[in-house]
Design a protein around this motif. Structure first.
Motif, mmCIF file in Angstrom:
data_model
loop_
_atom_site.group_PDB
_atom_site.id
_atom_site.type_symbol
_atom_site.label_atom_id
_atom_site.label_comp_id
_atom_site.label_asym_id
_atom_site.label_seq_id
_atom_site.Cartn_x
_atom_site.Cartn_y
_atom_site.Cartn_z
ATOM 1 N N LEU A 107 17.447 52.783 -27.000
ATOM 2 C CA LEU A 107 16.050 52.713 -26.547
ATOM 3 C C LEU A 107 15.342 54.053 -26.740
ATOM 4 N N LEU A 108 16.047 55.136 -26.419
ATOM 5 C CA LEU A 108 15.464 56.470 -26.584
ATOM 6 C C LEU A 108 15.129 56.732 -28.048
ATOM 7 N N PHE A 109 16.070 56.448 -28.943
ATOM 8 C CA PHE A 109 15.824 56.631 -30.377
ATOM 9 C C PHE A 109 14.697 55.718 -30.861
ATOM 10 N N THR A 110 14.667 54.491 -30.338
ATOM 11 C CA THR A 110 13.655 53.514 -30.772
ATOM 12 C C THR A 110 12.249 54.018 -30.503
ATOM 13 N N TYR A 111 11.998 54.481 -29.282
ATOM 14 C CA TYR A 111 10.653 54.927 -28.942
ATOM 15 C C TYR A 111 10.326 56.285 -29.560
ATOM 16 N N LEU A 117 5.575 56.985 -35.613
ATOM 17 C CA LEU A 117 5.308 56.250 -36.857
ATOM 18 C C LEU A 117 4.141 55.290 -36.695
ATOM 19 N N GLY A 118 4.098 54.582 -35.565
ATOM 20 C CA GLY A 118 3.014 53.635 -35.325
ATOM 21 C C GLY A 118 1.675 54.322 -35.190
ATOM 22 N N ILE A 119 1.647 55.451 -34.480
ATOM 23 C CA ILE A 119 0.400 56.199 -34.292
ATOM 24 C C ILE A 119 -0.103 56.743 -35.634
ATOM 25 N N VAL A 133 5.227 53.886 -44.390
ATOM 26 C CA VAL A 133 5.692 53.307 -43.132
ATOM 27 C C VAL A 133 5.762 51.793 -43.246
ATOM 28 N N GLY A 134 4.784 51.198 -43.921
ATOM 29 C CA GLY A 134 4.799 49.748 -44.121
ATOM 30 C C GLY A 134 6.001 49.293 -44.926
ATOM 31 N N LEU A 135 6.371 50.063 -45.945
ATOM 32 C CA LEU A 135 7.565 49.735 -46.736
ATOM 33 C C LEU A 135 8.811 49.779 -45.873
ATOM 34 N N TYR A 136 8.889 50.797 -45.015
ATOM 35 C CA TYR A 136 10.036 50.914 -44.103
ATOM 36 C C TYR A 136 10.132 49.718 -43.158
ATOM 37 N N THR A 137 9.002 49.291 -42.614
ATOM 38 C CA THR A 137 9.033 48.157 -41.681
ATOM 39 C C THR A 137 9.383 46.867 -42.397
ATOM 40 N N TYR A 138 8.895 46.679 -43.627
ATOM 41 C CA TYR A 138 9.226 45.468 -44.372
ATOM 42 C C TYR A 138 10.721 45.401 -44.672
ATOM 43 N N VAL A 139 11.286 46.554 -45.045
ATOM 44 C CA VAL A 139 12.738 46.602 -45.290
ATOM 45 C C VAL A 139 13.493 46.342 -43.987
ATOM 46 N N GLY A 140 12.987 46.910 -42.881
ATOM 47 C CA GLY A 140 13.630 46.703 -41.590
ATOM 48 C C GLY A 140 13.618 45.253 -41.147
ATOM 49 N N ARG A 208 0.632 49.938 -34.702
ATOM 50 C CA ARG A 208 -0.326 50.158 -35.793
ATOM 51 C C ARG A 208 -1.491 49.189 -35.685
ATOM 52 N N SER A 209 -1.190 47.914 -35.481
ATOM 53 C CA SER A 209 -2.252 46.906 -35.375
ATOM 54 C C SER A 209 -3.151 47.166 -34.173
ATOM 55 N N GLU A 210 -2.547 47.581 -33.039
ATOM 56 C CA GLU A 210 -3.337 47.865 -31.844
ATOM 57 C C GLU A 210 -4.289 49.030 -32.077
ATOM 58 N N ILE A 211 -3.805 50.095 -32.719
ATOM 59 C CA ILE A 211 -4.646 51.266 -32.957
ATOM 60 C C ILE A 211 -5.805 50.913 -33.894
ATOM 61 N N ILE A 212 -5.499 50.178 -34.960
ATOM 62 C CA ILE A 212 -6.558 49.781 -35.889
ATOM 63 C C ILE A 212 -7.590 48.905 -35.197
ATOM 64 N N ASP A 213 -7.127 48.008 -34.328
ATOM 65 C CA ASP A 213 -8.055 47.126 -33.622
ATOM 66 C C ASP A 213 -8.907 47.897 -32.608
#
Length: 321
Positions: A107-111, A117-119, A133-140, A208-213
């Motif tokens: 959990l610590l590593f996750t946040y 990355l999201g910000i 970052v988008g490429l990383y998330t798609y691979v993930g 990412r979506s929240e910040i853009i919105d």
């Protein structure tokens, strides 16, 4: 809020009851029975039948379920392991701490990974770093946790030798010493990081979506029109409103990590509940399998309920009246 909390807890009670029935029935449908891995092949059919009758394995499933559920509710007794020859609760207790520590570190590593990355991705959307970052998330999203774990184990464990390839502590260290805890942390870093790199992708995309919105909301445009600096707009308005919903996903993060730990612990030979779960299924140790599945299922329900409660605190509009 109190009414919402009480109703959410009351909903969880029949969920736990239904979960226990499903788990017990599915476990009883596995090939063989609880004695299959314990009885010597030379034992006669009459002796085997007598043992099954003695252990109540020939009784209808609902009678076996009644005894099992009653023991859990009255004495918190999950039975005895046929393979390890010890009470299930004692066997699980030895592994529970390892899984809990692995989950906390994950959990610590996750946040620590997901929030920056999201910000960054949300603030500089459609930029080169956002695409990376988008490429990383798609691979993930595409790569299962056990595949990523195998790759991490091979590269950083066997090829580079940076991390241990198995176990939870270096053999021979005295329990409770400073070296013991450092070794335990060292053994958890690679499996926790492997699991965290996959767990971050959902949080990164959502943030990412929240910040853009949020940065296109009217109150943000008003703040800019009043002459507020860009740093103030992001730190005081955009981030504050974007990060709050992330807290609501804390429970779901726990659920995802517990599920992924089953495979990660097995790959890294980490002696936790996930590794014990796989071993017990292969050895047909029914008492341990049902107990672990019940615990994982209970944690899932609690994690979901925790997320609902946090979301209700963050956004009172979703509370049930």
């Amino acid at each position: 809020m109190l009414k919402f909390l009480i109703r959410r807890i009351l909903i969880a009670i029949p969920q736990l009851f239904a979960l226990s029935i499903i788990i017990f029935v599915l476990a009883s449908m596995m090939p063989g029975d609880a004695l299959s891995g314990e009885i010597d092949p030379t034992v006669t059919g009459e002796t085997l039948e007598h043992l099954r009758e003695l252990h109540g394995l020939n009784d209808p499933w609902y009678e076996q379920y009644g005894r099992w559920a009653g023991s859990i509710l009255t004495d918190f007794d999950f039975g005895r392991s046929f393979v390890y020859k010890m009470p299930v609760i004692d066997l699980i207790g030895d592994r529970m701490l390892n899984t809990a520590l692995l989950g906390v570190l994950t959990l610590l590593f996750t946040y620590l990974l997901a929030i920056p990355l999201g910000i960054t991705s949300g603030r500089f959307n459609d930029s080169l770093i956002d695409r990376a970052v988008g490429l990383y998330t798609y691979v993930g999203f595409a790569v299962p946790s056990f595949i990523f774990g195998l790759i991490a184990l091979f590269v950083f464990g066997f090829q580079l030798g940076w991390f241990p390839t198995g176990g939870s502590v270096t053999p021979g260290l005295q329990t409770g010493t400073f070296e013991y805890y450092i070794s335990k942390l060292y053994h958890m870093i690679l499996p926790a990081l492997s699991l965290a790199l996959i767990s971050t992708v959902g949080t990164v995309q959502y943030l990412r979506s929240e910040i853009i919105d949020v940065k296109h909301k009217e109150f943000i445009l008003t703040a800019r029109a009043k002459g507020a600096s860009e740093e103030r707009v992001y730190n005081r308005h955009i981030l504050r409103n974007s990060l709050l919903p992330i807290a609501a996903f804390f429970g779901y993060e726990i659920v995802g990590i517990m599920g992924g730990a089953i495979f990660i612990e097995r790959i890294f030979s980490f002696p936790g509940m996930g590794d014990l779960m796989v071993r017990s299924v292969l050895q047909r140790d029914y008492s341990v399998v049902t107990a672990l599945m019940m615990m994982f299922g209970t944690l899932t329900i609690i994690g979901t309920m925790l997320s609902d409660i946090i979301l209700a605190i963050v956004d009172p509009r979703i509370r049930i009246k």
